[in-house]
Design an enzyme around this catalytic site. Structure first.
Site, short mmCIF file in Angstrom:
data_model
loop_
_atom_site.label_atom_id
_atom_site.label_comp_id
_atom_site.label_asym_id
_atom_site.label_seq_id
_atom_site.Cartn_x
_atom_site.Cartn_y
_atom_site.Cartn_z
CG HIS A 104 79.80 115.24 43.48
ND1 HIS A 104 79.31 114.42 44.80
CD2 HIS A 104 80.72 115.39 43.56
CE1 HIS A 104 80.19 114.18 45.16
NE2 HIS A 104 81.25 114.53 44.48
CG ASP A 106 75.95 111.40 44.03
OD1 ASP A 106 76.75 112.76 43.64
OD2 ASP A 106 76.44 110.48 43.58
CG ASP A 136 83.66 113.58 47.92
OD1 ASP A 136 83.18 113.99 46.87
OD2 ASP A 136 83.92 112.31 47.65
CD GLU A 170 81.72 112.22 41.75
OE1 GLU A 170 82.96 112.05 41.42
OE2 GLU A 170 81.40 111.87 42.59
CD GLU A 171 81.09 110.06 45.55
OE1 GLU A 171 81.89 109.45 45.00
OE2 GLU A 171 81.42 111.16 46.08
CG ASP A 197 84.06 118.90 39.16
OD1 ASP A 197 83.41 118.87 40.30
OD2 ASP A 197 84.07 117.54 38.59
CG HIS A 444 84.80 108.05 48.96
ND1 HIS A 444 84.79 107.29 48.17
CD2 HIS A 444 84.46 109.31 48.90
CE1 HIS A 444 84.48 108.23 46.99
NE2 HIS A 444 84.27 109.25 47.52
C1 LIG Z 1 103.02 115.79 44.59
C2 LIG Z 1 101.90 114.87 44.82
C3 LIG Z 1 101.26 114.74 46.22
C4 LIG Z 1 100.19 113.66 46.06
C5 LIG Z 1 98.99 114.13 46.94
C6 LIG Z 1 97.71 113.46 46.54
C7 LIG Z 1 96.68 113.57 47.73
C8 LIG Z 1 95.37 113.28 47.10
C9 LIG Z 1 94.56 114.64 46.96
C10 LIG Z 1 93.38 114.64 46.62
C11 LIG Z 1 92.72 113.56 45.87
C12 LIG Z 1 90.95 113.87 46.08
C13 LIG Z 1 90.49 113.00 45.22
C14 LIG Z 1 88.89 113.21 45.31
C15 LIG Z 1 88.42 113.17 44.01
C16 LIG Z 1 87.58 111.93 43.97
C17 LIG Z 1 86.17 111.94 43.95
C18 LIG Z 1 85.48 110.62 43.81
O1 LIG Z 1 85.44 109.97 44.69
N1 LIG Z 1 85.08 110.09 42.46
C19 LIG Z 1 84.60 108.70 42.58
C20 LIG Z 1 83.83 108.63 40.98
C21 LIG Z 1 83.63 107.29 40.57
C22 LIG Z 1 84.38 106.80 39.82
C23 LIG Z 1 84.10 105.35 39.16
C24 LIG Z 1 82.97 104.75 39.82
O2 LIG Z 1 82.81 103.42 39.49
C25 LIG Z 1 82.11 105.40 40.60
C26 LIG Z 1 82.42 106.65 40.95
C27 LIG Z 1 85.84 107.76 42.32
O3 LIG Z 1 85.82 106.80 42.75
O4 LIG Z 1 86.75 108.15 41.57
ZN ZN Z 2 83.31 113.97 44.92
ZN ZN Z 3 83.59 111.05 46.71
#
Ligand SMILES: CCCCCCCC/C=C\CCCCCCCC(=O)N[C@@H](Cc1ccc(O)cc1)C(=O)O
Ligand code: ZN
Ligand code: ZN
Length: 482
Positions: A104, A106, A136, A170-171, A197, A444
């Site tokens: 994405h 944005d 990101d 996306e955000e 993705d 973020h």
């Molecule tokens: C064995 C287990 C170990 C666990 C470790 C976990 C570590 C985390 C690793 C990675 C996580 C990264 C997540 C990034 C992706 C998220 C992308 C994002 O920020 N998306 C927004 C989309 C969104 C959703 C809802 C809304 O109203 C607006 C935007 C989000 O907030 O999720």
């Molecule tokens: Zn993202």
């Molecule tokens: Zn994000």
């Protein structure tokens, strides 16, 4: 004993493989291209507040830095929803089912405060490129186009068709970007072998005692609810306050939600599979515990909930994100409202979580308004026959030979990939970048950065992945020896 796993070599590729080695000049050009992308402030503030000037500029920018992508006869480029981009890269073998790479454009806002360098400067310091979007997700976006550009200038022609979809919102939901691209492809009758993705990384230092990093490929993502709670009370003079006010009632309700964790759902699904796969990477006695989850499940589930990053893996979370009340310092406010952002564990549904939340609040004066909600996403296959998963695994093993374990996981955030459920059952979320807890906080947050070396490796990964996608052999069944 597993003798052979994954994909059968690349013996049936007809074209010679193009090595992923880049000249000094190309390496400088690729990092400068990423810096330029970071400098364009493509910030999404809300679904109605996007920086459309920056989004338009970004469209011009990618045309400028990736000219070959835009001037290749077998690549069709379309702008969707005004600012998103869809590339259709037509392969030479129409019998092979296409796949899709997503990223994405944005980014979330980044006020200067707390940053070592301005967040939209793209400055390089000590081998790192700083700025909003370096993890990101402009790193993925630029690496995908960069890898394709580098392949094309070496006369690469893919066998398997693929799509690149770059969403611009996306955000803030993906409704005008990813969702429109998905609808367009559905109208064209496209079905995809798989989608890749953002959403997971090579995790380094997230699990206590696990010294080695492991690659987590997320095969699902949590559901979500944005819930508005509202309390209406009779307004009046602050000199004679009632026993309870809208603010007090609402504050107590949200506090109950914050203090009462949703049930721990650890027990099955991708997390259990991942821990079983990781078991032998841990020292004694954790290895014994993880090899015997049938016995130690209660212990492991408690350990997982102790840490703020592993806790969301075992339960639905509730984050209080907005709170609003009051119109003047001496007026008892008529209305108080709050927004709670739930992230739903794959073992629960929107309806179940709403019921639990109502039971926790347990106050009829608190009105529930669901702003938007969706259930957790289906679990994509990660078995030996799952082409997308196995291609990722194969590419991880060749580009990161030091990474022993590739394990399935659940993404705790949400991604644009959820809009492509209509086109495929194979949705994989993986960023080929090492992530430490500190860099996780920068997503973020402040001082988001990527090392020049990590970015080059990401380009290399996609360069290899695209070529691996040309394999026409089916994934090899798991072979067992007695
Ligand atoms: C064995 C287990 C170990 C666990 C470790 C976990 C570590 C985390 C690793 C990675 C996580 C990264 C997540 C990034 C992706 C998220 C992308 C994002 O920020 N998306 C927004 C989309 C969104 C959703 C809802 C809304 O109203 C607006 C935007 C989000 O907030 O999720
Ligand atoms: Zn993202
Ligand atoms: Zn994000």
């Amino acid at each position: 004993v597993s003798r052979s796993k994954g994909l059968r070599g690349t013996e049936s590729q007809r074209e010679p493989r193009i090595p992923s080695q880049f000249s000094q000049e190309q390496r400088i050009a690729m990092k400068e291209a990423l810096k330029g992308a970071i400098q364009i402030p493509t910030v999404s503030f809300s679904p109605k507040e996007l920086n459309t000037t920056a989004l338009a500029e970004f469209g011009e920018y990618i045309r400028k830095v990736f000219p070959t992508v835009f001037h290749t006869s077998f690549i069709r480029h379309e702008v969707v929803g005004n600012y998103s981009h869809l590339f259709t890269i037509k392969g030479s073998d129409p019998s092979m089912q296409p796949y899709m790479l997503l990223a994405h454009i944005d980014v979330v806002p980044a006020p200067d405060k707390g940053w070592d360098v301005p967040p939209f400067s793209g400055l390089e310091r000590d081998g790192f490129i700083y700025g909003r979007g370096t993890l990101d997700n402009k790193n993925s976006l630029m690496a995908i186009l960069q890898a394709l550009e580098l392949l094309l200038i070496r006369n690469y022609i893919p066998r398997r068709s693929f799509f690149i979809a770059l969403g611009h919102d996306e955000e803030v939901s993906g409704i005008n970007g990813a969702q429109k691209i998905s609808a367009l492809l559905q109208a064209r009758g496209v079905q995809l072998a798989f989608v890749v993705d953002e959403g997971s990384f090579i995790l380094d230092g997230f699990l206590p005692n696990l010294k080695k990093p492991f690659a987590m490929v997320s095969v699902s993502e949590k559901g979500a609810i944005n819930l508005r709670l509202q309390v209406n009370m009779t307004p009046g003079h602050s000199s004679a306050p009632p026993k309870e006010t809208s603010i007090g009632i609402l504050a107590a309700a949200v506090s109950r939600l914050e203090q009462t964790p949703m049930p721990n759902m650890f027990g099955s699904g991708p997390l259990r599979m991942a821990l079983e796969q990781l078991a032998n990477e841990f020292p004694f006695p954790t290895n014994i515990v993880l090899n015997n989850l049938w016995l130690f499940r209660p212990l492991v589930s408690r350990l997982m909930e102790r840490n703020y990053v592993t806790n969301p893996m075992v339960r639905t979370t509730a984050a209080l994100t907005m709170f609003n009340a009051g119109i003047k310092e001496n007026v008892i406010p008529p209305v108080a409202e709050a927004i709670i952002n739930f992230r739903i564990h794959p073992a629960q549904t929107v309806q179940e979580v709403l019921k639990l939340a109502k039971d926790i609040v347990a106050d009829d004066r608190v009105q529930f308004h669901v702003l938007d909600a969706f259930d957790p996403l289906p679990i994509s296959p990660s078995d030996d026959q799952a082409l997308g998963y196995q291609l990722l695994r194969q590419t991880i093993q060749s580009v990161f030979p030091e990474v022993n374990i590739v394990a399935p996981g659940t993404c705790i955030g949400n991604t644009d990939s959820r809009h492509y459920l209509n086109l495929t059952t194979g949705i994989y979320r993986f960023n080929p970048v090492y992530l430490q807890p500190q860099s996780f906080s920068s997503i973020h947050g402040i001082n988001e950065k990527i090392s020049v070396e990590a970015y080059e490796t990401q380009v290399k990964f996609i360069f290899e992945f695209i070529q691996n996608g040309d394999t026409d052999v089916e994934p090899v069944p798991h072979l067992h020896e007695l």
